[in-house]
Design an enzyme around this catalytic site. Sequence first.
Site, short mmCIF file in Angstrom:
data_model
loop_
_atom_site.label_atom_id
_atom_site.label_comp_id
_atom_site.label_asym_id
_atom_site.label_seq_id
_atom_site.Cartn_x
_atom_site.Cartn_y
_atom_site.Cartn_z
N GLU A 49 -12.23 1.69 3.78
CA GLU A 49 -11.32 2.12 4.83
C GLU A 49 -11.45 3.64 5.05
O GLU A 49 -10.56 4.42 4.72
CB GLU A 49 -9.87 1.73 4.52
CG GLU A 49 -9.03 1.74 5.79
CD GLU A 49 -7.55 1.65 5.52
OE1 GLU A 49 -6.86 1.00 6.31
OE2 GLU A 49 -7.07 2.24 4.54
N GLU A 91 0.82 -1.21 0.00
CA GLU A 91 0.00 0.00 0.00
C GLU A 91 0.85 1.26 0.00
O GLU A 91 1.49 1.59 1.00
CB GLU A 91 -0.94 0.04 1.20
CG GLU A 91 -1.85 1.26 1.16
CD GLU A 91 -2.87 1.28 2.26
OE1 GLU A 91 -3.80 2.12 2.17
OE2 GLU A 91 -2.76 0.48 3.21
#
Length: 305
Positions: free
Chosen positions: A280, A183
Site C-alpha cells: 500500500e 488499522e
Amino acid sequence: MERRHFIRNTALASGALGISAPFSYAFSATAPAHKFNLKYAPHLGMFKHHAGEDPIAQLNFMADQGFTAFEDNGMKGREVALQEKMAATMQERGLEMGVFVAHKIYWREPNLASGEAAKREEFLEDIRSSVEVAKRVNAKWMTVVPGFVDLRKSMGYQTANVIESLKQACDILEPHGLVMVLEPLNFRDHPGLFLTGSPQAYEICKSVGSPSCKILFDIYHQQIQEGNLIPNMDTCWDEIGYIQIGDNPGRKEPTTGEINYTNVFKFIHSKGFQGILGMEHGNSKPDKEGEQAVIDAYKKVDTFL
C-alpha cells in the site's frame, strides 16, 4: 500521500475501468520471473505502464512477475461483473486476494467511538454487504478503521463503544470465516482518528475476543506513530492478521526511506507468517522505470534467507 486520498485515487483510477477493454498485456505461460519468500500484494495501477489500463491484464502481469497476492481497497465499489472476472483471473493465476475496505470511513466526525445507534447500524450494514463481496472475490480479510474520536466522551467510553460495535460485527463475520483487520493510522497523516497505535489495537482485539477481529499492522504508519517496529510487532504478534508496507518518509517502495525492510521481512518470515503483505504505497519514480524500480526493490529486500 494521505490514506484517504490513496484509497480514493486507486479506486478511481481502476474502478472505472471496463472489463471489455482490449488487453495491452497478455500473460505468459512460462514460469514466473521471480519466486518471493513472502506474499507481497500489489494493487491496481502499480504496473499500468507495463500492463496497460485493463485490470485483468494488470493481474496477469503481477502473477508473471512472481507476486502471489493482490489487494484492492476499492474492490467493494466495483461492478459485480468485474469483481467476478477479477476473482476468476486471481484463481487461475494463483493470486490470493488481500484486503478491501469494508465500510464508510469517517475521517472528520465520530462514528463508532460515539456509540450512536444509527452510526453503529450503518457500520454493521456495511459489514453485511462486505460479506457478499468477500465471497464473490474469495477474500478473507477486510479493512476496518473505527473513525474519528468523539471529543465529548472520555477515551474509556469511546473504547467501550468501539468494542461493542466490533463484537456485533464479529457475530456477522464469524459464521463465514471472515476477518476484519483494524488499522491504526499515524497522527501526522490522520490527526484526530480514534485508533493510532498497535498497543491500543491489541487491547481492543483482546477485548473483542474473536478470531474475526485482528490487527492490520501497517509498517509505514507504525514507523511514524511508534517506531521500534520489530519489538512492537513481536509483542502484539498473536493479534496481527494482516500487514501492509510503505517506506518512510514518502510512503513509497522499500529502499526509498529509513526502514530496513530486509530485516523486518526476515523477522516476519521467522514468525512463520502465512498471510499477505499489502504493497500500500506509491511508486517513487514515474512510468515503466518506476514500476521496474518497485519490482527490483522487492527482489532486493526479499533476500533475507
